[in-house]
Design a protein around this motif. Structure first.
Motif, PDB file in Angstrom:
ATOM      1  N   THR A 167      15.034  21.335  12.379  1.00 52.33           N
ATOM      2  CA  THR A 167      14.335  21.907  11.233  1.00 52.33           C
ATOM      3  C   THR A 167      13.598  20.821  10.463  1.00 52.33           C
ATOM      4  O   THR A 167      13.868  19.627  10.616  1.00 52.33           O
ATOM      5  N   ASP A 168      12.689  21.262   9.612  1.00 52.86           N
ATOM      6  CA  ASP A 168      11.989  20.315   8.741  1.00 52.86           C
ATOM      7  C   ASP A 168      12.983  19.595   7.838  1.00 52.86           C
ATOM      8  O   ASP A 168      12.811  18.412   7.546  1.00 52.86           O
ATOM      9  N   GLN A 169      14.015  20.288   7.396  1.00 56.26           N
ATOM     10  CA  GLN A 169      15.004  19.683   6.514  1.00 56.26           C
ATOM     11  C   GLN A 169      15.710  18.519   7.202  1.00 56.26           C
ATOM     12  O   GLN A 169      16.054  17.531   6.570  1.00 56.26           O
ATOM     13  N   HIS A 170      15.890  18.631   8.510  1.00 52.83           N
ATOM     14  CA  HIS A 170      16.502  17.545   9.269  1.00 52.83           C
ATOM     15  C   HIS A 170      15.727  16.247   9.049  1.00 52.83           C
ATOM     16  O   HIS A 170      16.314  15.188   8.821  1.00 52.83           O
ATOM     17  N   TRP A 171      14.402  16.316   9.100  1.00 58.72           N
ATOM     18  CA  TRP A 171      13.591  15.115   8.928  1.00 58.72           C
ATOM     19  C   TRP A 171      13.510  14.708   7.471  1.00 58.72           C
ATOM     20  O   TRP A 171      13.513  13.514   7.170  1.00 58.72           O
ATOM     21  N   VAL A 172      13.463  15.644   6.562  1.00 64.44           N
ATOM     22  CA  VAL A 172      13.430  15.321   5.133  1.00 64.44           C
ATOM     23  C   VAL A 172      14.685  14.557   4.738  1.00 64.44           C
ATOM     24  O   VAL A 172      14.637  13.598   3.974  1.00 64.44           O
ATOM     25  N   ASP A 173      15.831  14.943   5.279  1.00 60.42           N
ATOM     26  CA  ASP A 173      17.079  14.270   4.960  1.00 60.42           C
ATOM     27  C   ASP A 173      17.097  12.823   5.451  1.00 60.42           C
ATOM     28  O   ASP A 173      17.892  12.022   4.989  1.00 60.42           O
ATOM     29  N   ARG A 174      16.243  12.487   6.371  1.00 55.17           N
ATOM     30  CA  ARG A 174      16.245  11.155   6.941  1.00 55.17           C
ATOM     31  C   ARG A 174      15.135  10.253   6.398  1.00 55.17           C
ATOM     32  O   ARG A 174      15.008   9.107   6.805  1.00 55.17           O
ATOM     33  N   VAL A 175      14.360  10.739   5.505  1.00 52.67           N
ATOM     34  CA  VAL A 175      13.298   9.936   4.915  1.00 52.67           C
ATOM     35  C   VAL A 175      13.905   8.969   3.907  1.00 52.67           C
ATOM     36  O   VAL A 175      14.684   9.356   3.046  1.00 52.67           O
ATOM     37  N   ARG A 176      13.553   7.740   4.028  1.00 51.84           N
ATOM     38  CA  ARG A 176      14.046   6.732   3.086  1.00 51.84           C
ATOM     39  C   ARG A 176      13.345   6.886   1.750  1.00 51.84           C
ATOM     40  O   ARG A 176      12.203   7.318   1.678  1.00 51.84           O
ATOM     41  N   ASP A 177      14.018   6.431   0.727  1.00 48.09           N
ATOM     42  CA  ASP A 177      13.408   6.454  -0.595  1.00 48.09           C
ATOM     43  C   ASP A 177      12.845   5.088  -0.958  1.00 48.09           C
ATOM     44  O   ASP A 177      12.585   4.793  -2.103  1.00 48.09           O
ATOM     45  N   PHE A 178      12.640   4.237   0.055  1.00 49.25           N
ATOM     46  CA  PHE A 178      12.065   2.928  -0.186  1.00 49.25           C
ATOM     47  C   PHE A 178      11.302   2.467   1.048  1.00 49.25           C
ATOM     48  O   PHE A 178      11.466   3.005   2.135  1.00 49.25           O
ATOM     49  N   ALA A 179      10.464   1.452   0.834  1.00 47.73           N
ATOM     50  CA  ALA A 179       9.773   0.788   1.942  1.00 47.73           C
ATOM     51  C   ALA A 179      10.139  -0.685   1.880  1.00 47.73           C
ATOM     52  O   ALA A 179      10.307  -1.258   0.795  1.00 47.73           O
ATOM     53  N   PHE A 180      10.261  -1.297   3.033  1.00 50.75           N
ATOM     54  CA  PHE A 180      10.609  -2.701   3.146  1.00 50.75           C
ATOM     55  C   PHE A 180       9.524  -3.415   3.936  1.00 50.75           C
ATOM     56  O   PHE A 180       8.991  -2.870   4.904  1.00 50.75           O
ATOM     57  N   SER A 181       9.202  -4.628   3.513  1.00 49.50           N
ATOM     58  CA  SER A 181       8.241  -5.429   4.254  1.00 49.50           C
ATOM     59  C   SER A 181       8.653  -6.889   4.143  1.00 49.50           C
ATOM     60  O   SER A 181       9.344  -7.280   3.198  1.00 49.50           O
ATOM     61  N   GLU A 182       8.214  -7.690   5.109  1.00 42.50           N
ATOM     62  CA  GLU A 182       8.567  -9.098   5.098  1.00 42.50           C
ATOM     63  C   GLU A 182       7.472  -9.935   5.708  1.00 42.50           C
ATOM     64  O   GLU A 182       6.626  -9.448   6.452  1.00 42.50           O
ATOM     65  N   SER A 183       7.486 -11.200   5.377  1.00 41.99           N
ATOM     66  CA  SER A 183       6.641 -12.192   6.022  1.00 41.99           C
ATOM     67  C   SER A 183       7.445 -13.487   6.055  1.00 41.99           C
ATOM     68  O   SER A 183       8.601 -13.515   5.648  1.00 41.99           O
ATOM     69  N   THR A 184       6.833 -14.540   6.496  1.00 42.33           N
ATOM     70  CA  THR A 184       7.523 -15.827   6.469  1.00 42.33           C
ATOM     71  C   THR A 184       7.612 -16.386   5.061  1.00 42.33           C
ATOM     72  O   THR A 184       8.347 -17.326   4.811  1.00 42.33           O
ATOM     73  N   GLU A 185       6.885 -15.788   4.122  1.00 45.27           N
ATOM     74  CA  GLU A 185       6.837 -16.270   2.745  1.00 45.27           C
ATOM     75  C   GLU A 185       7.630 -15.424   1.753  1.00 45.27           C
ATOM     76  O   GLU A 185       7.993 -15.915   0.688  1.00 45.27           O
ATOM     77  N   TRP A 186       7.851 -14.152   2.061  1.00 46.32           N
ATOM     78  CA  TRP A 186       8.478 -13.257   1.090  1.00 46.32           C
ATOM     79  C   TRP A 186       9.164 -12.095   1.778  1.00 46.32           C
ATOM     80  O   TRP A 186       8.925 -11.805   2.940  1.00 46.32           O
ATOM     81  N   ARG A 187      10.019 -11.425   0.997  1.00 44.24           N
ATOM     82  CA  ARG A 187      10.645 -10.148   1.368  1.00 44.24           C
ATOM     83  C   ARG A 187      10.345  -9.189   0.226  1.00 44.24           C
ATOM     84  O   ARG A 187      10.399  -9.557  -0.942  1.00 44.24           O
ATOM     85  N   MET A 188      10.066  -7.937   0.558  1.00 42.42           N
ATOM     86  CA  MET A 188       9.672  -6.971  -0.472  1.00 42.42           C
ATOM     87  C   MET A 188      10.345  -5.634  -0.210  1.00 42.42           C
ATOM     88  O   MET A 188      10.495  -5.218   0.938  1.00 42.42           O
TER      89      MET A 188
END
Length: 94
Positions: free
Chosen positions: A2-23
């Protein structure tokens, strides 16, 4: 599934990184930890209130009113780092 199955798995944040920083970013805040800044100036973190400052012009990390949010975002980022097996992430960064 169901659509709810995927909604339940959506994160409430985004993560990104480089060699200089983490966000990590939520819908309301963006927290950045700069890895190499401390070599010259001591540890560096930034926090932006995206509701009040969508263009990220004012770093509020040092503001006492944001200390609990900064701690929460830092802990969330630490959790992501601890739960990720990327070789690039295996550094002592805090």
């Amino acid at each position: 599934m169901t659509d709810q199955h995927w909604v339940d798995r959506v994160r409430d944040f985004a993560f990104s990184e480089s060699t200089e920083w983490r966000m990590i970013r939520t819908d309301k805040f963006k927290y950045v930890h700069y890895l190499n800044w401390e070599l010259e100036n001591g540890p560096r973190d930034s926090l932006y209130d995206l509701d009040k400052d969508p263009n990220e012009l004012k770093d509020v990390f040092q503001y006492p009113d944001y200390s609990a949010i900064a701690d929460e975002m830092k802990n969330r980022l630490q959790w992501v780092m601890d739960s990720t097996s990327s070789a690039q992430l295996n550094v002592d960064w805090f």
